[in-house]
Scaffold this active site. Structure first.
Site, PDB file in Angstrom:
ATOM      1  N   ASP A  69       2.738 -11.433   2.763  1.00  0.00           N
ATOM      2  CA  ASP A  69       3.538 -10.171   3.445  1.00  0.00           C
ATOM      3  C   ASP A  69       2.447  -9.996   4.890  1.00  0.00           C
ATOM      4  OD1 ASP A  69       4.892  -8.098   3.635  1.00  0.00           O
ATOM      5  OD2 ASP A  69       5.648  -8.006   1.179  1.00  0.00           O
ATOM      6  N   HIS A 296       5.224  -2.584   4.103  1.00  0.00           N
ATOM      7  CA  HIS A 296       5.410  -3.041   2.932  1.00  0.00           C
ATOM      8  C   HIS A 296       4.826  -4.111   2.634  1.00  0.00           C
ATOM      9  CE1 HIS A 296       8.352  -6.965   3.354  1.00  0.00           C
ATOM     10  NE2 HIS A 296       9.399  -6.026   3.351  1.00  0.00           N
ATOM     11  N   SER A 467      13.806  -6.923  -0.737  1.00  0.00           N
ATOM     12  CA  SER A 467      12.263  -7.138  -0.583  1.00  0.00           C
ATOM     13  C   SER A 467      11.323  -6.052  -1.226  1.00  0.00           C
ATOM     14  CB  SER A 467      11.662  -6.815   0.919  1.00  0.00           C
ATOM     15  OG  SER A 467      11.662  -7.590   2.225  1.00  0.00           O
TER      16      SER A 467
END
Length: 568
Positions: A69, A296, A467
């Protein structure tokens, strides 16, 4: 996720394609909605709490989950205790103690870093990279495909697709100037608030309580507060996070509009300094798994394994995991080489589950990623991948990494996940933004209004996307591997997919669509299982598979010849 709608609405503007995906509800009631059970709680969660009831008398073994990620906040209060540590590596001594080729890889590795400590934070789209890389080779020339090798033919077709799609959309061309003005206005408002309040960071709750006196500051407070609430991250998300998201979104629009005429800046050559065309050139990167854009990855990591039962923040899905962070996803499209090496790093360092919450429409070096996925399969590692957020059918639209390899075979150790939601706060069971595919998507899992960790040491907030759905499945895969360690990666996938919960006879859901077009379809039209993730059912299935395997082994064992014998 795209935040253009939220920005324009907050400033009283309008868009033809505007739609609201969620009804107004109390955010606090949504914080763990996806743990719940449809029958007992009336919410279409994954029945995680019921699953833990099945496991309460069982022992677990620790499982390493690799998160490929953007990075992770290694200081976060709810993640510090679950982060993987490379016990063979002495941190920060400048020596590759374990001899794996990566110096000081204590938390994982950063394939976006340079040896001087700098990091690549932003990259261009793969479409632009492909178009400009092969423009001189192919544009305006007659290419005889019969004389091309399979690899050359794939590259040529990839370039043709990039050339066909490189033109910017008229919508983005029209909207970009407006969005740039909106961004400038927001930055100016934030500056006024910071100056008068003497606070550099603030949440929407804190902003609401701030006493500002000048008319300029009061106006800035009202407008910025409205924006923070509409973005939907939750009351604990900070102004800096909101501004970062907006800046990234406008940056993507700027890049798309100029992609055809502007050769992408090659930050890789300046900072990383590897040979991007050589998969065997592996000695690059650094150990900074946090970077500056770790929102994220931090959010994803919390969903999988935030410390359970510690009385703070949130509970992750799995209760006995270690999160290995591999930084390979920048703001922009990831490089195939980084993803391929990240998968191999995860496998070689003990990960049994890999989460990949990213994707793109072009993959010029797909073979490298295919080989890495095959390597993971050979080492019994399960990979969970997000289906993407474009409301598209990935049976007919490319979304990489894909489970169909260039040689025509299909990965058996990969689960592709679409995003689901609950009808009580959204329209239907599937999130409007989610990609889908009767063959390309395996299952739908909660991906709307998911509350998890954010960078800042003690921050939390809501995010939407496949996600977020992918780590819900990855967390469940880790949970199963932890309590049923004898199951193979394929058996874990089988337990998860075979236990998927259908909507019931005749029950339909809205087909994902960003334009707001409403089309009711069976869930079986949108994914191969035709169902939603069911943790309780998956644990039951895992236990049955384990028991069946034990019975088969027992049946092959020779009977003891000492039965009923006495010792003189």
């Amino acid at each position: 996720m795209r935040y253009l709608l939220l920005l324009t609405v907050s400033f009283g503007l309008s868009m033809a394609s505007a739609q609201s995906s969620f009804r107004q509800v109390n955010k606090d009631s949504l914080k763990a909605w996806y743990f719940k059970d449809k029958a007992t709680d009336g919410v279409a969660g994954i029945s995680l709490n019921k699953a833990y009831q099945l496991l309460k008398n069982k022992k677990s073994t620790p499982i390493i989950v690799a998160v490929i990620d953007s990075g992770v906040d290694t200081t976060h209060e709810d993640l510090k205790s679950v982060l993987w540590h490379n016990t063979k590596e002495i941190p920060n001594n400048g020596i590759d103690d374990d001899g794996n080729g990566y110096v000081d890889d204590y938390y994982g590795w950063n394939f976006l870093g340079g040896k001087d400590g700098r990091n690549v934070e932003k990259t261009s789209s793969e479409k632009a990279r492909v178009y400009h890389a092969y423009k001189d080779l192919y544009q305006g020339k007659k290419i005889d495909e019969s004389k091309l090798s399979p690899e050359e033919k794939y590259r040529y077709k990839t370039w043709l697709q990039a050339a066909a799609e490189i033109e910017p959309s008229q919508e983005n061309i029209a909207q970009l100037p407006m969005m740039q003005r909106v961004r400038s206005s927001l930055v100016a408002m934030d500056s006024v608030i910071r100056k008068e309040s003497q606070k550099q960071e603030y949440t929407s709750d804190e902003l609401e309580k701030l006493e500002l006196h000048s008319s300029e500051a009061k106006m800035a407070k009202t407008k910025f507060l409205n924006l923070m609430k509409m973005v939907g991250l939750g009351s604990e998300a900070k102004n800096t996070t909101v501004l970062q998201m907006i800046n990234e979104e406008v940056g993507r629009m700027e890049e798309e509009v100029s992609a055809k005429d502007k050769v992408p800046a090659d930050m890789r050559a300046e900072i990383i300094k590897d040979n991007p065309n050589d998969i065997n050139d592996k000695s690059y990167g650094n150990n900074d798994v946090m970077g500056t854009g770790s929102m994220h990855g931090t959010h994803v990591s919390g969903i999988i394994g935030a410390s359970r039962g510690n009385g703070i923040g949130i509970d992750g899905i799995a209760d006995n995991v270690k999160i290995m962070m591999i930084r390979a996803v920048p703001d922009g499209d990831e490089y195939d080489k980084d993803i391929a090496l990240a998968i191999r790093y995860a496998v070689d360092n003990g990960a049994k589950v890999i989460n990949m919450s990213f994707g793109k429409s072009f993959s010029p070096d797909k073979k490298w990623v295919d080989d890495a996925i095959k390597y993971a399969a050979a080492k019994d590692v399960i990979i969970v991948h997000a289906a993407g957020n474009d409301s598209k059918n990935i049976d007919s639209t490319d979304n990489f990494p894909s489970t169909t390899f260039l040689d025509g075979t299909v990965a058996k150790n990969v689960i592709t996940v679409g995003a689901s939601c609950d009808p009580s706060f959204a329209n239907g069971y599937t999130s409007y933004f989610s990609n889908y595919g009767k063959n390309g998507v395996d299952i739908f899992a909660p991906g709307s209004q998911i509350y998890s960790t954010l960078p800042g040491g003690n921050s939390y907030g809501f995010e939407d996307g496949t996600s977020m759905a992918s780590p819900v499945v990855a967390g469940l895969a880790a949970l199963i591997r932890s309590y049923f360690p004898k199951l193979s990666a394929e058996q874990v996938k089988q337990a998860i997919t075979n236990s998927a919960t259908g909507l019931g006879n005749g029950v339909t859901t809205l087909k994902p669509n960003k334009e707001g077009v409403k089309e009711e379809v069976p869930l079986s039209n949108l994914c191969s299982t035709g169902g939603l993730l069911n943790a309780y059912g998956a644990v039951e299935a895992a236990e049955k598979l384990t028991n069946q395997a034990a019975k088969k082994i027992d049946a092959t064992l020779p009977k003891s010849s000492f039965k009923n014998k006495t010792v003189n």
